[in-house]
Design an enzyme around this catalytic site. Sequence first.
Site, short mmCIF file in Angstrom:
data_model
loop_
_atom_site.label_atom_id
_atom_site.label_comp_id
_atom_site.label_asym_id
_atom_site.label_seq_id
_atom_site.Cartn_x
_atom_site.Cartn_y
_atom_site.Cartn_z
N ARG A 1 31.45 -45.38 9.15
CA ARG A 1 30.73 -44.35 8.46
C ARG A 1 31.86 -42.86 8.79
O ARG A 1 31.69 -42.11 7.94
CB ARG A 1 29.53 -43.91 9.45
CG ARG A 1 28.32 -45.11 9.02
CD ARG A 1 27.24 -44.58 9.46
NE ARG A 1 26.22 -45.58 9.67
CZ ARG A 1 25.39 -45.90 8.92
NH1 ARG A 1 25.60 -45.72 7.61
NH2 ARG A 1 24.62 -46.84 9.23
N GLY B 1 23.31 -44.10 5.30
CA GLY B 1 24.13 -44.24 4.57
C GLY B 1 24.60 -43.11 3.45
O GLY B 1 25.77 -42.74 3.47
N ASP C 1 23.55 -43.79 -1.06
CA ASP C 1 25.14 -44.36 -1.09
C ASP C 1 25.51 -45.39 -1.94
O ASP C 1 26.17 -45.19 -2.94
CB ASP C 1 25.60 -44.48 0.29
CG ASP C 1 24.77 -45.59 0.97
OD1 ASP C 1 23.73 -46.26 0.35
OD2 ASP C 1 25.21 -46.27 2.00
N ASP D 1 22.73 -52.10 -4.43
CA ASP D 1 23.18 -53.19 -4.43
C ASP D 1 22.22 -54.13 -4.93
O ASP D 1 21.97 -54.07 -6.43
CB ASP D 1 23.27 -53.59 -2.85
CG ASP D 1 23.69 -54.94 -2.54
OD1 ASP D 1 25.26 -54.98 -3.22
OD2 ASP D 1 23.42 -55.73 -1.80
N GLY E 1 19.12 -53.13 -5.24
CA GLY E 1 18.13 -52.15 -6.05
C GLY E 1 16.99 -52.14 -5.14
O GLY E 1 16.09 -51.21 -5.19
#
Length: 180
Positions: A171, A47, A106, A109, A111
């Site tokens: 992506r 990411g 990136d 969320d 964690g």
Amino acid sequence: MDGKGSVVTGIVSLFDEEAIAGRVEELAADMARAIPGDFLVVGLLKGSFVFAADLVRALDRQGASPRVEFMRLSSYGLGKESSGEVHLLGDIPTDIAGEAVVLVDDIVDTGRSIAYARALLERRDVGRLWTCALVDKPSRREVEIGLDFVGFTIGDVFIAGYGIDFAERYRHLPYIGVVE
Ligand code: IMP
Ligand code: MG
């Protein structure tokens, strides 16, 4: 639904190229100011590949000369929900004792991913460690993790683009959008 019966997903722009570029410059300026001397950027794949590439060039414009490594963690798979388990799929060279490291992801969320990476680096006796997320989703947090540098803070929406995927798609988009 389209004619073949599958759900058609759409992407609604959230942060355009200009907004991202401006924020990355600001993050690099903050980072260069906060971190004296030599440091290592450790990006979490896949990411963070676009963000890390832009970030290190922005750091260069700030007069910093970071080294770069990547660590690959297990992904979400094909859905929008994390499995809750993190696995290490690809490692960095292990001799990083004493180094100043900025861990770059990136999105943070739950964690779990960045906390896992952080614990791994700490077990190897890194020197000072900073954490950086392009996008933070604090309302989703399940594991406590301090973030030193955050690009954007968003609510509980699923995003893609600028290196971030939905089921391995999007992506390549130069902007970040909400997956509908
Ligand atoms: P965490 O371990 O739950 O914090 O998840 C972090 C990782 O999940 C991120 O590095 C992303 O790869 C992925 N992720 C979390 N939220 C999203 C999203 O909205 N879109 C795409 N990937 C996401
Ligand atoms: Mg990721």
